[in-house]
Design an enzyme around this catalytic site. Structure first.
Site, PDB file in Angstrom:
ATOM      1  N   GLY A  31      33.117  32.016  43.404  1.00 44.47           N
ATOM      2  CA  GLY A  31      33.009  31.485  42.049  1.00 44.47           C
ATOM      3  C   GLY A  31      31.996  32.228  41.207  1.00 44.47           C
ATOM      4  N   HIS A  37      35.348  40.198  39.253  1.00 42.09           N
ATOM      5  CA  HIS A  37      36.344  39.366  39.923  1.00 42.09           C
ATOM      6  C   HIS A  37      37.704  39.462  39.213  1.00 42.09           C
ATOM      7  CE1 HIS A  37      32.541  37.110  41.002  1.00 42.09           C
ATOM      8  NE2 HIS A  37      33.081  37.308  42.188  1.00 42.09           N
ATOM      9  N   GLY A 147      35.685  43.685  46.350  1.00 45.31           N
ATOM     10  CA  GLY A 147      34.973  44.600  45.462  1.00 45.31           C
ATOM     11  C   GLY A 147      34.107  45.584  46.228  1.00 45.31           C
ATOM     12  N   LYS A 149      31.329  46.676  45.341  1.00 48.15           N
ATOM     13  CA  LYS A 149      29.896  46.375  45.236  1.00 48.15           C
ATOM     14  C   LYS A 149      29.338  45.847  46.565  1.00 48.15           C
ATOM     15  CE  LYS A 149      28.008  42.797  43.236  1.00 48.15           C
ATOM     16  NZ  LYS A 149      26.971  42.398  44.240  1.00 48.15           N
ATOM     17  N   SER A 185      27.381  41.104  38.799  1.00 50.64           N
ATOM     18  CA  SER A 185      27.111  40.252  39.952  1.00 50.64           C
ATOM     19  C   SER A 185      26.882  38.829  39.467  1.00 50.64           C
ATOM     20  CB  SER A 185      25.866  40.739  40.706  1.00 50.64           C
ATOM     21  OG  SER A 185      25.443  39.774  41.652  1.00 50.64           O
TER      22      SER A 185
END
Length: 279
Positions: A31, A37, A147, A149, A185
């Protein structure tokens, strides 16, 4: 968008869709959705017939109960974002739906869970694999999107897929950055205005490595980038490493070969990670 909250509902629905010949793309999240996202959802839409997103703040991957407590949970905003990009299904379970009180999980990950982030957060990647395995079981994806990241996380999940012989393909999607370079982030909301400016040092250290890649030795690049971070105001360096891309235990790939540079640092109470692929 269909919102399902139980394991039985999501499992029955996705199995039914698969039986109709649909290819299922899955995007697991905790979330606090941002454009990073959403980029995963859009890629999943391009590569599958049915897109399932999950939102679940997984307690087993948090070392610090306070960190779990303060993790942002703007669920109404998240649902609105998913609806805006025409996500097909949201799986939104409660903790009690995903875990029983006496569960144990331990998966040999060949040391990938004990270095870098794993060294700083013992048990974190066991918690990650535990929940991702459950989510794969209930959503029956053909392809799952993660992702870049969280680069180490992708490698850990890939290792789990290999070890458990799971029938799912993984796709690592590029980092989405703010205009000034900061990796998006969910934790960025905790940065004060001053810390937000200071946080750019992470990206700048990675760009220094990229610019010098193949021109200077790995040792010199690491030393220069680390010294830059250590001199940057507000930055408490966790680690900066240059690793072989699919074996993060090897911190000395050949100069100029494929590699990944990974960095972690804290600004006040907020821990940030970032990385960059080196061709």
């Amino acid at each position: 968008m269909k919102i399902l909250r139980t394991r039985s509902e999501i499992s029955a629905y996705t199995l039914q869709q698969k039986q109709q010949g649909k290819r299922i793309g899955f995007v697991p999240t905790m979330g606090a959705l941002h454009q990073g996202h959403i980029s995963l959802i859009n890629l999943a839409k391009n590569k599958s017939d049915l897109v399932v997103c999950s939102i679940f703040v997984n307690p087993t991957q948090f070392n610090d109960p306070k960190d779990l407590e303060k993790y942002p949970r703007p669920i109404e905003h998240d649902i609105a974002q998913l609806e805006a990009v025409a996500c097909d299904v949201l799986f939104l379970p409660e903790v009690e739906e995903m875990y029983s009180s006496d569960e144990k999980w331990e998966l040999a990950l060949d040391g990938l869970d004990e270095i870098l982030e794993g060294k700083h957060r013992p048990g974190h990647y066991q918690g990650v694999t535990q929940i991702v395995f459950k989510l794969f079981q209930y959503t029956h994806p053909d392809i799952a999107f993660f992702g870049q990241k969280d680069y180490q996380q992708v490698q850990v999940i890939e290792k789990m897929v290999q070890k458990l012989k799971l029938a799912v393909a993984l796709e690592m999607c590029p980092i989405i950055r703010e205009a000034d370079g900061l990796a998006m982030s969910s934790r960025n909301v905790h940065l004060s205005p001053t810390e937000r400016v200071q946080s750019l040092a992470l990206y700048q250290s990675l760009m220094h490595i990229k610019e010098g890649w193949g021109k200077k030795s790995i040792e010199i690049l690491k030393q220069e980038a680390t010294e830059f971070l250590e001199k940057s105001p507000g930055i408490n360096v966790g680690y900066l490493e240059i690793c072989a891309p699919n074996n993060l235990q090897n911190n000395h790939p050949a100069t100029g070969s494929e590699a990944v540079a990974l960095v972690a640092a804290s600004l006040g109470q907020t821990r940030l990670i970032d990385n960059i692929l080196l061709p």
